[in-house]
Write a protein that holds these residues in place. Sequence first.
Motif, PDB file in Angstrom:
ATOM      1  N   SER A  62      -0.782  38.870 -13.106  1.00  0.00           N
ATOM      2  CA  SER A  62      -1.014  40.088 -12.037  1.00  0.00           C
ATOM      3  C   SER A  62       0.655  39.744 -12.093  1.00  0.00           C
ATOM      4  O   SER A  62       1.191  41.473 -12.103  1.00  0.00           O
ATOM      5  CB  SER A  62      -0.867  38.896 -10.764  1.00  0.00           C
ATOM      6  N   ILE A  63       1.248  39.432 -12.886  1.00  0.00           N
ATOM      7  CA  ILE A  63       3.085  39.234 -13.386  1.00  0.00           C
ATOM      8  C   ILE A  63       3.150  40.253 -14.516  1.00  0.00           C
ATOM      9  O   ILE A  63       4.066  41.041 -14.457  1.00  0.00           O
ATOM     10  CB  ILE A  63       3.220  38.140 -13.772  1.00  0.00           C
ATOM     11  N   VAL A  64       2.202  39.646 -15.118  1.00  0.00           N
ATOM     12  CA  VAL A  64       2.594  40.932 -16.527  1.00  0.00           C
ATOM     13  C   VAL A  64       2.020  41.888 -16.779  1.00  0.00           C
ATOM     14  O   VAL A  64       1.733  42.412 -17.048  1.00  0.00           O
ATOM     15  CB  VAL A  64       1.786  39.615 -17.895  1.00  0.00           C
ATOM     16  N   PHE A  65       0.869  42.071 -16.174  1.00  0.00           N
ATOM     17  CA  PHE A  65       0.252  43.310 -16.434  1.00  0.00           C
ATOM     18  C   PHE A  65      -0.259  43.722 -14.597  1.00  0.00           C
ATOM     19  O   PHE A  65      -1.152  44.863 -14.638  1.00  0.00           O
ATOM     20  CB  PHE A  65      -1.443  43.580 -16.250  1.00  0.00           C
ATOM     21  N   GLY A  66       0.894  43.778 -13.989  1.00  0.00           N
ATOM     22  CA  GLY A  66       0.750  44.095 -12.563  1.00  0.00           C
ATOM     23  C   GLY A  66       0.752  45.494 -12.107  1.00  0.00           C
ATOM     24  O   GLY A  66       0.957  46.288 -11.153  1.00  0.00           O
ATOM     25  N   GLN A  67       1.816  46.322 -13.227  1.00  0.00           N
ATOM     26  CA  GLN A  67       1.749  47.844 -13.146  1.00  0.00           C
ATOM     27  C   GLN A  67       0.773  48.533 -13.469  1.00  0.00           C
ATOM     28  O   GLN A  67       0.354  49.643 -13.613  1.00  0.00           O
ATOM     29  CB  GLN A  67       3.563  48.365 -13.793  1.00  0.00           C
ATOM     30  N   THR A  68      -0.301  48.055 -14.178  1.00  0.00           N
ATOM     31  CA  THR A  68      -1.536  48.776 -14.510  1.00  0.00           C
ATOM     32  C   THR A  68      -2.542  49.563 -13.507  1.00  0.00           C
ATOM     33  O   THR A  68      -1.990  48.965 -12.088  1.00  0.00           O
ATOM     34  CB  THR A  68      -2.339  48.433 -15.652  1.00  0.00           C
ATOM     35  N   ASN A  69      -3.164  50.054 -13.723  1.00  0.00           N
ATOM     36  CA  ASN A  69      -4.219  50.929 -12.374  1.00  0.00           C
ATOM     37  C   ASN A  69      -5.050  49.344 -12.494  1.00  0.00           C
ATOM     38  O   ASN A  69      -5.503  48.933 -13.187  1.00  0.00           O
ATOM     39  CB  ASN A  69      -5.038  52.078 -13.329  1.00  0.00           C
ATOM     40  N   GLN A  70      -5.393  50.219 -11.372  1.00  0.00           N
ATOM     41  CA  GLN A  70      -6.220  48.638 -10.564  1.00  0.00           C
ATOM     42  C   GLN A  70      -7.562  48.258 -11.145  1.00  0.00           C
ATOM     43  O   GLN A  70      -7.933  47.104 -11.267  1.00  0.00           O
ATOM     44  CB  GLN A  70      -6.867  49.479  -9.403  1.00  0.00           C
ATOM     45  N   TYR A  71      -7.672  49.346 -11.891  1.00  0.00           N
ATOM     46  CA  TYR A  71      -8.773  49.232 -12.355  1.00  0.00           C
ATOM     47  C   TYR A  71      -8.986  48.268 -14.416  1.00  0.00           C
ATOM     48  O   TYR A  71      -9.695  47.487 -14.220  1.00  0.00           O
ATOM     49  CB  TYR A  71     -10.131  50.530 -13.222  1.00  0.00           C
ATOM     50  N   LEU A  72      -7.766  49.026 -14.358  1.00  0.00           N
ATOM     51  CA  LEU A  72      -7.401  48.195 -16.072  1.00  0.00           C
ATOM     52  C   LEU A  72      -7.448  46.240 -15.135  1.00  0.00           C
ATOM     53  O   LEU A  72      -7.591  45.416 -16.074  1.00  0.00           O
ATOM     54  CB  LEU A  72      -6.904  48.752 -16.737  1.00  0.00           C
ATOM     55  N   GLN A  73      -6.378  46.931 -14.005  1.00  0.00           N
ATOM     56  CA  GLN A  73      -5.780  44.892 -13.931  1.00  0.00           C
ATOM     57  C   GLN A  73      -7.042  44.133 -13.351  1.00  0.00           C
ATOM     58  O   GLN A  73      -7.187  42.674 -13.680  1.00  0.00           O
ATOM     59  CB  GLN A  73      -5.495  45.345 -12.337  1.00  0.00           C
ATOM     60  N   ASN A  74      -7.988  45.100 -12.157  1.00  0.00           N
ATOM     61  CA  ASN A  74      -9.024  44.111 -12.039  1.00  0.00           C
ATOM     62  C   ASN A  74      -9.353  43.277 -13.364  1.00  0.00           C
ATOM     63  O   ASN A  74     -10.637  42.391 -13.036  1.00  0.00           O
ATOM     64  CB  ASN A  74     -10.422  45.003 -11.649  1.00  0.00           C
ATOM     65  N   MET A  75      -9.926  44.592 -14.438  1.00  0.00           N
ATOM     66  CA  MET A  75     -11.213  44.032 -15.588  1.00  0.00           C
ATOM     67  C   MET A  75      -9.938  42.528 -16.571  1.00  0.00           C
ATOM     68  O   MET A  75     -10.857  41.747 -16.754  1.00  0.00           O
ATOM     69  CB  MET A  75     -10.974  44.918 -16.458  1.00  0.00           C
ATOM     70  N   LEU A  76      -9.061  42.785 -16.191  1.00  0.00           N
ATOM     71  CA  LEU A  76      -7.959  41.598 -16.963  1.00  0.00           C
ATOM     72  C   LEU A  76      -7.725  40.679 -16.433  1.00  0.00           C
ATOM     73  O   LEU A  76      -7.978  39.694 -16.554  1.00  0.00           O
ATOM     74  CB  LEU A  76      -5.939  42.208 -16.991  1.00  0.00           C
ATOM     75  N   THR A  77      -7.993  40.568 -14.760  1.00  0.00           N
ATOM     76  CA  THR A  77      -7.989  39.432 -14.054  1.00  0.00           C
ATOM     77  C   THR A  77      -9.398  38.738 -14.130  1.00  0.00           C
ATOM     78  O   THR A  77      -9.751  37.218 -14.159  1.00  0.00           O
ATOM     79  CB  THR A  77      -7.900  39.899 -12.082  1.00  0.00           C
ATOM     80  N   ILE A  78     -10.495  38.750 -14.587  1.00  0.00           N
ATOM     81  CA  ILE A  78     -11.686  39.265 -14.644  1.00  0.00           C
ATOM     82  C   ILE A  78     -11.532  38.283 -15.984  1.00  0.00           C
ATOM     83  O   ILE A  78     -12.067  37.158 -16.061  1.00  0.00           O
ATOM     84  CB  ILE A  78     -13.048  39.968 -14.638  1.00  0.00           C
ATOM     85  N   LEU A  79     -10.679  39.057 -16.888  1.00  0.00           N
ATOM     86  CA  LEU A  79     -10.947  38.385 -18.735  1.00  0.00           C
ATOM     87  C   LEU A  79     -10.354  36.926 -17.818  1.00  0.00           C
ATOM     88  O   LEU A  79     -10.838  35.718 -19.246  1.00  0.00           O
ATOM     89  CB  LEU A  79      -9.768  39.224 -19.359  1.00  0.00           C
ATOM     90  N   ALA A  80      -9.002  36.829 -17.393  1.00  0.00           N
ATOM     91  CA  ALA A  80      -8.384  35.600 -17.648  1.00  0.00           C
ATOM     92  C   ALA A  80      -9.175  35.000 -16.012  1.00  0.00           C
ATOM     93  O   ALA A  80      -9.651  33.942 -16.995  1.00  0.00           O
ATOM     94  CB  ALA A  80      -7.269  35.902 -16.183  1.00  0.00           C
ATOM     95  N   SER A  81     -10.012  35.353 -15.476  1.00  0.00           N
ATOM     96  CA  SER A  81     -10.993  33.660 -14.757  1.00  0.00           C
ATOM     97  C   SER A  81     -12.064  33.058 -16.084  1.00  0.00           C
ATOM     98  O   SER A  81     -12.393  32.390 -15.657  1.00  0.00           O
ATOM     99  CB  SER A  81     -11.485  35.023 -13.836  1.00  0.00           C
ATOM    100  N   ASN A  82     -12.281  34.755 -17.022  1.00  0.00           N
ATOM    101  CA  ASN A  82     -13.214  33.391 -17.651  1.00  0.00           C
ATOM    102  C   ASN A  82     -13.210  33.323 -19.058  1.00  0.00           C
ATOM    103  O   ASN A  82     -13.838  33.594 -20.085  1.00  0.00           O
ATOM    104  CB  ASN A  82     -14.903  35.153 -17.877  1.00  0.00           C
ATOM    105  N   ARG A  83     -11.796  33.314 -19.143  1.00  0.00           N
ATOM    106  CA  ARG A  83     -11.275  33.079 -19.999  1.00  0.00           C
ATOM    107  C   ARG A  83     -11.446  33.859 -21.647  1.00  0.00           C
ATOM    108  O   ARG A  83     -11.652  33.057 -23.024  1.00  0.00           O
ATOM    109  CB  ARG A  83     -11.339  31.254 -20.914  1.00  0.00           C
ATOM    110  N   HIS A  84     -11.256  35.139 -21.306  1.00  0.00           N
ATOM    111  CA  HIS A  84     -11.355  36.354 -22.634  1.00  0.00           C
ATOM    112  C   HIS A  84      -9.596  36.973 -22.715  1.00  0.00           C
ATOM    113  O   HIS A  84      -9.710  37.719 -23.386  1.00  0.00           O
ATOM    114  CB  HIS A  84     -12.094  36.823 -22.031  1.00  0.00           C
ATOM    115  N   LEU A  85      -8.606  36.581 -22.281  1.00  0.00           N
ATOM    116  CA  LEU A  85      -7.559  37.065 -22.658  1.00  0.00           C
ATOM    117  C   LEU A  85      -7.606  37.253 -23.795  1.00  0.00           C
ATOM    118  O   LEU A  85      -6.733  37.733 -24.479  1.00  0.00           O
ATOM    119  CB  LEU A  85      -6.642  36.531 -22.317  1.00  0.00           C
ATOM    120  N   GLY A  86      -7.481  35.959 -24.903  1.00  0.00           N
ATOM    121  CA  GLY A  86      -7.506  36.689 -25.910  1.00  0.00           C
ATOM    122  C   GLY A  86      -8.353  37.456 -26.751  1.00  0.00           C
ATOM    123  O   GLY A  86      -8.327  38.068 -28.024  1.00  0.00           O
ATOM    124  N   HIS A  87      -9.307  38.072 -26.234  1.00  0.00           N
ATOM    125  CA  HIS A  87     -10.019  39.384 -26.758  1.00  0.00           C
ATOM    126  C   HIS A  87      -9.979  40.335 -26.164  1.00  0.00           C
ATOM    127  O   HIS A  87     -10.510  41.595 -26.329  1.00  0.00           O
ATOM    128  CB  HIS A  87     -12.164  38.926 -26.253  1.00  0.00           C
TER     129      HIS A  87
END
Length: 179
Positions: A62-87
Amino acid sequence: MANIAKKYAKALFDTAKDADILDDMYDEFSIINEAVQSESEKLQALDTDPQKDVEQRRRFVSIVFGQTNQYLQNMLTILASNRHLGHIHEIYSAFETLYNEQHNQDYAVIESVYQLSEEELSSIEEIIKERTKLSKVMITNKINPELIGGIRVKVGTKVMDASIKNDLSQLERQFIRVK
């Protein structure tokens, strides 16, 4: 992870296409991909850190990617939830492949012994378009002195080799068969 990256990419691609924001999504995801390239180890460390819970990883997104469009931010949030940000880069690569297929375009790497002129690159681009049936080709010219002469073109998984080194290798194989 390649399979998972393709699934995330396909979901984001389909969503962007349905919302009619595919080009904007590609541009924004490209910027994020560039930004996180040098930080992938830190993102993987965040993924694997047992002291960081789901909420902390989501807050990070939310802090780092908060300015992105909602769809992209949702995917990044899901990545964070599933421990996949490194991918993120792998997901971006899969997304870019889908985007290029949609626009009938691809990248081409032309290897040559010397820097090719714009005229030579344009001529080769037309040959590539003719052989691959692509509408657009984004060309990169790389210097490879090992070719001795001629060129080698790589488009996706296809290789067109018109180098002297290749000709000599084929000639050598023919001589070996004659023995």
